[in-house]
Write a protein that holds these residues in place. Structure first.
Motif, PDB file in Angstrom:
ATOM      1  N   LEU A   1      35.062  45.520  42.610  1.00 39.99           N
ATOM      2  CA  LEU A   1      33.805  45.429  43.364  1.00 39.99           C
ATOM      3  C   LEU A   1      32.966  46.691  43.155  1.00 39.99           C
ATOM      4  O   LEU A   1      31.776  46.623  42.839  1.00 39.99           O
ATOM      5  CB  LEU A   1      34.102  45.261  44.857  1.00 39.99           C
ATOM      6  CG  LEU A   1      34.739  43.939  45.285  1.00 39.99           C
ATOM      7  CD1 LEU A   1      35.269  44.037  46.714  1.00 39.99           C
ATOM      8  CD2 LEU A   1      33.731  42.802  45.182  1.00 39.99           C
TER       9      LEU A   1
ATOM     10  N   PRO B   1      38.440  21.723  43.288  1.00 39.47           N
ATOM     11  CA  PRO B   1      38.263  22.819  42.335  1.00 39.47           C
ATOM     12  C   PRO B   1      38.570  24.148  43.009  1.00 39.47           C
ATOM     13  O   PRO B   1      38.210  24.346  44.170  1.00 39.47           O
ATOM     14  CB  PRO B   1      36.775  22.727  41.963  1.00 39.47           C
ATOM     15  CG  PRO B   1      36.317  21.392  42.434  1.00 39.47           C
ATOM     16  CD  PRO B   1      37.229  20.966  43.528  1.00 39.47           C
ATOM     17  N   ALA B   2      39.239  25.002  42.322  1.00 40.89           N
ATOM     18  CA  ALA B   2      39.616  26.287  42.912  1.00 40.89           C
ATOM     19  C   ALA B   2      38.383  27.140  43.130  1.00 40.89           C
ATOM     20  O   ALA B   2      37.479  27.158  42.298  1.00 40.89           O
ATOM     21  CB  ALA B   2      40.588  26.994  41.988  1.00 40.89           C
ATOM     22  N   GLY B   3      38.325  27.834  44.268  1.00 40.19           N
ATOM     23  CA  GLY B   3      37.238  28.769  44.511  1.00 40.19           C
ATOM     24  C   GLY B   3      37.501  30.047  43.741  1.00 40.19           C
ATOM     25  O   GLY B   3      38.551  30.198  43.120  1.00 40.19           O
ATOM     26  N   PRO B   4      36.556  30.955  43.788  1.00 43.13           N
ATOM     27  CA  PRO B   4      36.747  32.200  43.045  1.00 43.13           C
ATOM     28  C   PRO B   4      37.907  33.017  43.610  1.00 43.13           C
ATOM     29  O   PRO B   4      38.137  33.023  44.817  1.00 43.13           O
ATOM     30  CB  PRO B   4      35.415  32.929  43.231  1.00 43.13           C
ATOM     31  CG  PRO B   4      34.753  32.281  44.393  1.00 43.13           C
ATOM     32  CD  PRO B   4      35.259  30.883  44.472  1.00 43.13           C
ATOM     33  N   ALA B   5      38.628  33.664  42.712  1.00 48.28           N
ATOM     34  CA  ALA B   5      39.744  34.505  43.139  1.00 48.28           C
ATOM     35  C   ALA B   5      39.207  35.745  43.846  1.00 48.28           C
ATOM     36  O   ALA B   5      38.087  36.185  43.585  1.00 48.28           O
ATOM     37  CB  ALA B   5      40.565  34.919  41.925  1.00 48.28           C
ATOM     38  N   LYS B   6      40.021  36.279  44.756  1.00 53.48           N
ATOM     39  CA  LYS B   6      39.631  37.497  45.466  1.00 53.48           C
ATOM     40  C   LYS B   6      39.520  38.658  44.477  1.00 53.48           C
ATOM     41  O   LYS B   6      40.339  38.787  43.568  1.00 53.48           O
ATOM     42  CB  LYS B   6      40.671  37.811  46.538  1.00 53.48           C
ATOM     43  CG  LYS B   6      40.324  39.004  47.393  1.00 53.48           C
ATOM     44  CD  LYS B   6      41.417  39.285  48.411  1.00 53.48           C
ATOM     45  CE  LYS B   6      41.060  40.479  49.295  1.00 53.48           C
ATOM     46  NZ  LYS B   6      40.796  41.712  48.540  1.00 53.48           N
ATOM     47  N   LEU B   7      38.498  39.473  44.658  1.00 51.59           N
ATOM     48  CA  LEU B   7      38.310  40.644  43.791  1.00 51.59           C
ATOM     49  C   LEU B   7      38.844  41.879  44.509  1.00 51.59           C
ATOM     50  O   LEU B   7      38.757  41.970  45.738  1.00 51.59           O
ATOM     51  CB  LEU B   7      36.830  40.824  43.470  1.00 51.59           C
ATOM     52  CG  LEU B   7      36.157  39.656  42.734  1.00 51.59           C
ATOM     53  CD1 LEU B   7      34.643  39.833  42.711  1.00 51.59           C
ATOM     54  CD2 LEU B   7      36.697  39.556  41.312  1.00 51.59           C
TER      55      LEU B   7
ATOM     56  N   LEU C   1      39.003  46.091  45.309  1.00 52.88           N
ATOM     57  CA  LEU C   1      37.957  47.070  45.599  1.00 52.88           C
ATOM     58  C   LEU C   1      37.452  47.765  44.336  1.00 52.88           C
ATOM     59  O   LEU C   1      36.252  48.018  44.191  1.00 52.88           O
ATOM     60  CB  LEU C   1      38.486  48.102  46.604  1.00 52.88           C
ATOM     61  CG  LEU C   1      37.491  49.152  47.087  1.00 52.88           C
ATOM     62  CD1 LEU C   1      36.262  48.509  47.720  1.00 52.88           C
ATOM     63  CD2 LEU C   1      38.150  50.111  48.080  1.00 52.88           C
TER      64      LEU C   1
END
Lengths: 139, 275
Positions: B43, B32-38, B40
């Protein structure tokens, strides 16, 4: 006895949402276990998230202090994830497990501000809302 | 001779089969794919401040780690903090100071002093409309301190949890600003004691490690400057705004000098003197 008292006190002063209660209990147990190995708690908080949703927490981390970020998911959570970013938005760590109780350890080289992202990556049936309790502990 | 030829031919055939394409590996199960990078902006716009502020106990540990042997507990002054006043914001700041003093002295304060500090916290919580349960919890702790039926190590855990997990979750009748202002009181007291310890140790480098927290000062400043707008001016809150503005400027520097640390001490002294 002591932890029971505080659990009861917390429940009385802050009635958690139904799906957050088991996550909160799981986290409290881990926090109290952590004290036996020198960990202390800065903050514990909780949230209810749908699959794919996340919550962001801003944290100040001291140079040289070890931090353990812990998440406990309730029965509706299948996979929760923790991702840590520095103040510029660079990803500097994420948990590597596919479960609902991830942990991330980090020790910063400099005192600074960081972002902790807590993700409900997968929930039961993809439609359930999951209760996720998060703690920042240190030693 | 014939058998030799056959052997060579078979060997060549065998060699040919080794050159044939390798068998295709069975497909690996798709993880399963992990969360995509967010980014700045995402955030910063969504960040909550509930975990932003270090606790006084955490400050103490960081101080020890920086090599400054002075314990903060010995620096905590005996205070008379009045809680029977009208201004709930000031009560919240005072409650935070009392909570910090209790946390920092929990291991070695005489029972009478510790229960007095916790009673101050209870009085402040009651004045802020924190409900009867937190008061009952503090009464229970005080009874066990008086009866000597709880270890100081267990008390550390209990006060840590009250500060870090219970107080932030209380819905105060005084409003949502009560929690950040309690945190502000604890942080100011902790910063005052830490800066005092650094100055006493004449440590040139610890300020950068221990006091460089511009986001924390900014967070409190927003509550004092914006959310306090329209309220009657108060000497404590006016000084708090001045102090936090200066602390934000100082702690935004990449490196803090000993003179900067001295100014942190002076600025926080100025607020605490009005309490």
């Amino acid at each position: 006895m002591i932890s029971s008292l505080l659990f009861a006190a917390l429940a009385l002063v802050s009635p958690a949402l139904a799906d957050e209660a088991s996550a909160e209990t799981c986290l409290k147990t881990k926090i109290w276990e952590g004290y036996n190995s020198g960990w202390a708690v800065r903050t514990a908080t909780n949230a209810t998230l749908g699959q794919g949703e996340h919550r962001i927490y801003l944290v100040t981390l001291y140079a040289g202090t070890e931090y353990k970020i812990m998440v406990c998911g309730d029965d509706s959570a299948v996979n929760a994830d923790i991702v840590l970013y520095d103040s510029l938005g660079n990803e500097i760590g994420r948990d590597s497990t596919q479960d609902r109780d991830p942990v991330l350890l980090y020790k910063s080289g400099a005192t600074d501000t960081f972002y902790i992202a807590v993700h409900a990556t997968a929930t039961k049936d993809g439609t359930a809302k999951a209760g996720l309790a998060t703690a920042v502990t240190y030693k | 001779m014939l058998s030799s030829l056959l052997f060579v031919a078979l060997s060549n055939l065998s060699a040919c089969s080794e050159d044939s394409p390798a068998p295709v590996e069975p497909p690996r199960p798709v993880e399963p794919a992990g969360p995509a990078k967010l980014d700045l902006a995402a955030l910063a716009s969504a960040a909550e401040n509930v975990a932003l502020v270090p606790s006084p106990a955490e400050m103490q540990k960081a101080l020890e780690r920086a090599g400054i042997a002075t314990g903060l507990s010995g620096l905590v002054a005996d205070r008379t903090l009045k809680m029977d006043i009208e201004n709930k914001d000031v009560i919240a700041v005072r409650t935070g100071v009392a909570m910090a003093d209790a946390l920092l002295t929990v291991k070695d304060a005489p029972p009478g002093k510790l229960t007095a500090r916790l009673t101050l916290v209870k009085t402040g919580m009651t004045a802020l409309g924190g409900g009867a349960d937190i008061g009952a919890t503090i009464d229970d702790i005080n009874a066990r301190i008086t009866n000597n039926s709880v270890s100081r190590e267990d008390l550390v855990k209990e006060l840590d949890e009250i500060h870090g997990a219970i107080i932030p979750e209380i819905k105060f009748e005084a409003g949502e600003r009560a929690v950040p202002l309690i945190q502000a009181g604890s942080w100011l007291e902790g910063s005052n004691l830490v800066s005092g310890a650094i100055v006493a140790a004449n440590n040139e480098t610890a300020g950068t490690e221990l006091l460089r927290q511009p986001q924390v000062a900014d967070y409190f400043l927003k509550y004092v400057a914006v959310e306090g707008a329209g309220k009657a001016p108060d000497a404590v809150l006016a000084q708090l705004q001045t102090t936090l503005t200066r602390l934000k400027e100082i702690s935004s520097k990449p490196t803090l000098t000993l003179d900067d640390v001295k100014e942190v001490k002076a600025q926080t002294d100025a607020v605490l003197a009005l309490l």
